[in-house]
Design an enzyme around this catalytic site. Structure first.
Site, short mmCIF file in Angstrom:
data_model
loop_
_atom_site.label_atom_id
_atom_site.label_comp_id
_atom_site.label_asym_id
_atom_site.label_seq_id
_atom_site.Cartn_x
_atom_site.Cartn_y
_atom_site.Cartn_z
N HIS A 105 0.88 -1.17 0.00
CA HIS A 105 0.00 0.00 0.00
C HIS A 105 0.92 1.22 0.00
O HIS A 105 2.00 1.19 0.59
CB HIS A 105 -0.83 0.13 1.27
N ASP A 108 2.20 1.99 3.41
CA ASP A 108 3.15 1.07 4.07
C ASP A 108 4.57 1.42 3.69
O ASP A 108 5.48 1.28 4.49
CB ASP A 108 3.05 -0.41 3.61
N GLU A 236 -10.86 -6.56 -4.19
CA GLU A 236 -10.72 -7.63 -3.19
C GLU A 236 -11.97 -7.69 -2.32
O GLU A 236 -12.20 -6.81 -1.49
CB GLU A 236 -9.47 -7.36 -2.34
N GLU A 272 -9.34 -13.58 -1.11
CA GLU A 272 -8.56 -13.92 0.11
C GLU A 272 -9.28 -15.02 0.89
O GLU A 272 -10.49 -14.93 1.13
CB GLU A 272 -8.41 -12.65 0.95
N HIS A 275 -11.26 -13.83 3.96
CA HIS A 275 -12.45 -13.07 3.59
C HIS A 275 -13.55 -14.01 3.09
O HIS A 275 -14.74 -13.79 3.36
CB HIS A 275 -12.12 -12.05 2.52
N ASP A 313 -5.84 -13.54 9.40
CA ASP A 313 -4.76 -13.47 8.40
C ASP A 313 -3.56 -14.35 8.74
O ASP A 313 -2.42 -13.92 8.60
CB ASP A 313 -4.28 -12.01 8.22
N ASP A 343 -0.86 -12.17 2.07
CA ASP A 343 -1.50 -11.18 2.94
C ASP A 343 -1.72 -11.89 4.28
O ASP A 343 -2.83 -12.21 4.67
CB ASP A 343 -2.82 -10.72 2.33
C1 XLS Z 1 -7.67 -6.41 4.56
C2 XLS Z 1 -7.23 -6.64 3.20
C3 XLS Z 1 -6.07 -5.79 2.76
C4 XLS Z 1 -5.95 -5.84 1.26
C5 XLS Z 1 -5.19 -4.72 0.65
O1 XLS Z 1 -8.40 -7.16 5.16
O2 XLS Z 1 -6.91 -8.00 3.06
O3 XLS Z 1 -4.89 -6.18 3.37
O4 XLS Z 1 -5.40 -7.04 0.85
O5 XLS Z 1 -5.71 -3.49 0.97
NI NI Z 2 -7.57 -10.38 5.53
NI NI Z 3 -6.03 -8.94 1.46
#
Ligand code: XLS
Ligand code: NI
Ligand code: NI
Length: 441
Positions: A105, A108, A236, A272, A275, A313, A343
């Protein structure tokens, strides 16, 4: 820092991780072999691993109840000095792991300044360092993105914010992030809708916010074409956290959003695992759905915890689930611009920089092992044969005609009555197939 690694190094390992040989041998790859050919491609090119900047180099181990547990040597000094040290730590880790990509990002890689202009300058200064590292043979950029969720100005959303000035600010931030991603040769640009959602309808005009989000996405796609960015724009999906109702809930919801904005041929998804399960889906379901809708793009590889209802995560280590993931990715045709982006964050008790190495190596190896199992499954064809058999009736004349729209409801009803159809159920054989899957692991 003297106890840490090579001279000037941040990790205790001096040389890249090697093949480990037999089980129990400690650090090393037992399954990951970048040059091994898997279904016509090098393993490295099938898996396209990326290390993410935010969890690996920025996150200090905080949770809602406690402060920092990671005392990273690269955190020392003023924020820009810290940003430069993170570049060094990052490319050291990439070299040790042997990964081909990384992701970031804007906020970051460089600290936010007092003004947007200063923030942009900070991003560009660090991007120049990244460019030099990439040029010198470092890994490449899988994707860049803008952080439109941490700063308090985004508490009510970015594109979906009730204040058009926040929408504009977010657009300005995305412009720089896209410019930098293009300049660094990024293969994708990601939009995760952090706070694109709402908490209560008592203060929210949902339809208006959907229109705003659609416009925001169109601005991004228009700009992509304007600057000649050839990478893929990815959304995403995530169902909640931080926001209660998210406009990018899951793959199906994102597809609806894209169709509504006229962008279903322009934008794909970055899926992801954590998610997916927060949305009440399996990981492989989301990949299969994206593939079926023609919007499969990339993966954020991690795992949630079965007992916790939030985005933990964690590093993905479950070979069975990863095998299902690999089967679906391969069935979708494999990656083009996408890849497997870690991630993922180590647990807050894993306080040593070296824990980052162990986490990535363990997960890379689990994915590689899963890829090899998936290769066997696909080459062997027994599992897909069972699915094909299950639908074989649709290859018959009537099945084809009904699907092609050559039969009306009355036609179909007449045939059922005339032929006295009385279809008998057949076993779905789930347990047999689960056992078969295990036989490939
Ligand atoms: C947060 C997201 C984030 C995205 C990028 O839950 O996974 O890390 O991958 O903004
Ligand atoms: Ni996540
Ligand atoms: Ni992510």
């Amino acid at each position: 820092m003297t106890t840490l690694g090579t001279p000037g190094g941040f990790f205790t390992l001096a040389d890249p991780v090697r093949p480990a040989g037999k089980a129990g041998n400690g650090l090393g790859y037992r399954w990951y072999d970048p040059d091994r050919m898997v279904l016509g491609k090098r393993m490295e090119d099938q898996l396209r691993f990326a290390v993410c900047w935010w969890h690996s180099f920025c996150w200090p181990g905080t949770d809602p109840f406690g402060g920092e547990t990671f005392d990273r040597p690269w955190f020392k000094g003023d924020p820009m000095q810290g940003a430069r040290q993170k570049v060094e730590a990052g490319f050291e880790l990439f070299r040790l792991l042997g990964v081909p990509f990384f992701t970031f990002h804007d906020r970051d890689i460089a600290p936010e300044g007092a003004t947007l202009a200063e923030s942009d300058r900070n991003v560009r200064t660090i991007a120049d360092l990244l460019a030099a590292k990439i040029e010198a043979g470092g890994p490449k950029l899988l994707w860049g993105t803008a952080n439109l969720f941490s700063n308090r100005r985004f508490m009510g959303g970015a594109g979906s914010n009730p204040d058009p000035d926040v929408f504009a600010y977010a657009a300005a931030q995305v412009k720089t992030a896209m410019d930098v991603t293009k300049e660094l040769g990024g293969e994708n640009y990601v939009l995760w809708g952090g706070r694109e959602g709402y908490e209560t309808l008592l203060n929210t005009d949902l339809k208006r916010e959907l229109d705003q989000v659609g416009r925001f996405l169109n601005l991004v796609v228009e700009y992509k074409h304007k600057i000649g960015f050839t990478g893929t724009i990815l959304i995403e999906p995530k169902p909640k956290e931080p926001t209660k109702h998210q406009y990018d809930f899951d793959v199906g919801t994102v597809y609806g959003l894209l169709c509504r904005a006229g962008l279903d041929k322009e934008v794909k998804v970055n899926i992801e695992q954590n998610h997916a399960i927060l949305a009440g889906h399996s990981f492989e379901h989301e990949i299969a759905m994206a593939s079926a809708l023609g919007i499969f793009g990339s993966i954020d590889i991690n795992r949630g915890d079965n007992l916790l209802g939030w985005d933990t995560d964690q590093f993905a280590m479950d070979v069975t689930e990863l095998t299902m993931m690999c089967v679906e990715i391969l069935k979708a045709g494999g990656f083009t611009t996408g890849g497997l982006n870690f991630d993922a964050k180590i647990r807050r008790q894993s306080i040593d920089p070296d824990d980052l190495i162990h986490a990535h190596v363990g997960s890379i190896d689990a994915c590689a092992r899963a890829l090899l199992a998936a290769e066997k499954i696909i080459t062997d064809g027994t599992l897909s044969g069972h699915v094909a058999d299950r639908y074989a009736g649709w290859d018959g004349a009537e099945g084809k005609a009904m699907l092609a729209g050559e039969r009306s409801l009355e036609d179909i009803a007449a045939r059922v009555h005339k032929a006295g159809l009385d279809p008998q159920p057949k076993s779905g054989r789930q347990e047999y197939l689960e056992g078969l899957l295990n036989s490939y692991l």
